[in-house]
Scaffold this active site. Structure first.
Site, PDB file in Angstrom:
ATOM      1  N   HIS A 264      30.342  68.828  60.389  1.00 19.41           N
ATOM      2  CA  HIS A 264      29.215  67.916  60.600  1.00 19.41           C
ATOM      3  C   HIS A 264      29.713  66.763  61.460  1.00 19.41           C
ATOM      4  O   HIS A 264      30.595  66.010  61.053  1.00 19.41           O
ATOM      5  CB  HIS A 264      28.677  67.406  59.263  1.00 19.41           C
ATOM      6  CG  HIS A 264      27.493  66.491  59.422  1.00 19.41           C
ATOM      7  ND1 HIS A 264      26.194  66.945  59.348  1.00 19.41           N
ATOM      8  CD2 HIS A 264      27.415  65.148  59.662  1.00 19.41           C
ATOM      9  CE1 HIS A 264      25.364  65.932  59.533  1.00 19.41           C
ATOM     10  NE2 HIS A 264      26.086  64.835  59.731  1.00 19.41           N
ATOM     11  N   CYS A 265      29.140  66.636  62.641  1.00 24.35           N
ATOM     12  CA  CYS A 265      29.586  65.616  63.590  1.00 24.35           C
ATOM     13  C   CYS A 265      28.719  64.369  63.446  1.00 24.35           C
ATOM     14  O   CYS A 265      27.497  64.427  63.646  1.00 24.35           O
ATOM     15  CB  CYS A 265      29.515  66.150  65.022  1.00 24.35           C
ATOM     16  SG  CYS A 265      30.074  64.952  66.262  1.00 24.35           S
TER      17      CYS A 265
END
Length: 411
Positions: A264-265
């Site tokens: 998850h960026c």
């Protein structure tokens, strides 16, 4: 609703003029502060929720809620950069403290498992503000040509286009439409189930491994062999209540399962998975090229007769006037951000070369099942590595064809 009215989080009709009224938690907090008493548990969180719900701007169909995480970058970044341009020591303090504050906020939100627009807002506003400073302070000096401005602008547009694509569906697994969830072990004949939301193993179908190795393709460069090699099991997600294919994972922040979940960026406020991984790499690459090109043009303008690398550390005329000082401060800010993004891009390219995702590397370290290579920069799990060319061929084919079976069909 008029433009200044809204429906608050309790479902009641409210008005912007009453933003400071009827806040019992805030009244109690002020009273306890004046009497030197400690706040009850959860009081600060309730006050923060109330303030966040009441910060709104007028709009045609009712007041629109403003996400508070968008505000700090818009206000603090220009102020801090202008302060840093006043003196060399101020610049050193500001440019040293900024990464520390960003990392601290990342740690805080990551520990609380919260989604925030702070990092996306910081990234986009930094791009816009750096471009504005470049046009306002650097271009008028006459050492940057029209073609160079066009090239920098095109790079920025391409990066934003790739970022927009990376913000789309990363490959979410469809949630079962039936409200009647199957129990673990029911409706799954000839399968052994282990409840898991983050593990790599969970459900084994009899005969599946042998089916994947037909005609010797298990060790080849085909996409199926790269996704589901021999011995890799499907997984049951206890949170989404579905069977996810190999390499899929559950994101705690998004609350969804994603095909070939990488991570998850926070910079795009979304997951990086099968459908948007290529666009994510493309956005990082365009950012690196555009940023390095802009830094080079600025340093050639401010510090003449010096190479960009030397000018970055030794530019005697940088603080001769405020315009040069602001440009030089922005160059150093861009250099710090570019170094961080360059490290992320390097890790991503190495992971692609070994066909491993960030999630798989993290789980391999936790379970002590992977090998550290290149000084620990990459973790080789050995499950999907089919060689450099095959690994890159598999990555370039991500999302090119729909999966053979959806999660609903499996359930």
């Amino acid at each position: 609703l008029c433009c200044c009215e809204y429906v608050d989080r309790r479902g009641e009709r409210n008005h912007l003029a009453a933003c400071c009224c009827d806040c019992e938690d805030l009244d109690e907090g002020c009273e306890r502060w004046l009497t030197c008493k400690s706040l009850p548990p959860g009081a600060l969180e309730r006050i923060a929720d109330t303030v966040a719900d009441r910060v709104r701007v007028p709009w045609f169909s009712g007041a629109v809620k403003v996400n508070l995480s968008l505000v700090p970058p818009l206000v603090l970044l220009p102020v801090l950069l202008h302060i840093a341009a006043l003196h060399f020591l101020l610049g050193l303090v500001v440019l040293t403290s900024l990464p520390v504050v960003v990392l601290w906020y990342y740690y805080l939100t990551h520990r609380r498992k919260e989604r925030t627009l702070f990092f996306l807002s910081l990234g986009l506003f930094s791009l816009g503000y750096m471009y504005y400073v470049f046009l306002q302070e650097v271009v008028p000096r006459g050492r940057v040509g029209y073609s160079q401005v066009v090239a920098l602008t095109c790079g920025l547009i391409l990066m934003l286009a790739a970022l927009s694509r990376a913000k789309k569906d990363p490959g979410y697994l469809p949630i079962p439409a039936s409200d009647k969830k199957p129990l673990l072990g029911q409706g799954l004949p000839n399968k052994s189930v282990r409840g898991s939301s983050n593990g790599l193993h969970g459900i084994t179908t009899s005969g599946a491994a042998s089916g994947r190795a037909v005609n010797g393709e298990a060790k080849g460069c085909s996409r199926m062999s790269a996704e589901e090699p021999e011995g890799v099991k499907k997984d049951w997600c206890t949170k989404c209540q579905l069977v996810r294919p190999a390499r899929a994972g559950h994101c705690r922040l998004c609350g969804r399962c994603v095909r070939r979940l990488d991570h998850h960026c926070v910079w795009i406020n979304s997951c990086v998975g099968e459908q948007n991984h290529q666009a994510f790499i493309l956005a990082l690459s365009f950012f690196m090229l555009t940023s390095v090109y802009g830094i080079t043009l600025t340093l050639h303008t401010i510090c003449r007769d010096r190479t960009p690398f030397v000018a970055l550390f030794y530019c005697p005329g940088a603080y001769s006037d405020y315009s040069s000082a602001l440009s030089f401060t922005c160059v150093w800010y861009c250099a710090i951000v570019t170094a961080g993004m360059g490290y992320i891009l390097l890790i991503q390219l190495l992971n692609i070369s070994y066909n491993v995702t960030e999630r798989e590397a993290r789980l391999a370290l936790r379970d002590n099942t992977g090998r550290r290579l290149l000084g620990g920069l990459v973790i080789d799990t050995g499950q999907y590595n089919r060689g450099f060319l095959c690994n890159w061929g598999h990555f370039l084919s991500l999302g090119s064809s729909p999966p053979q079976h959806s999660a609903e069909d499996i359930v």
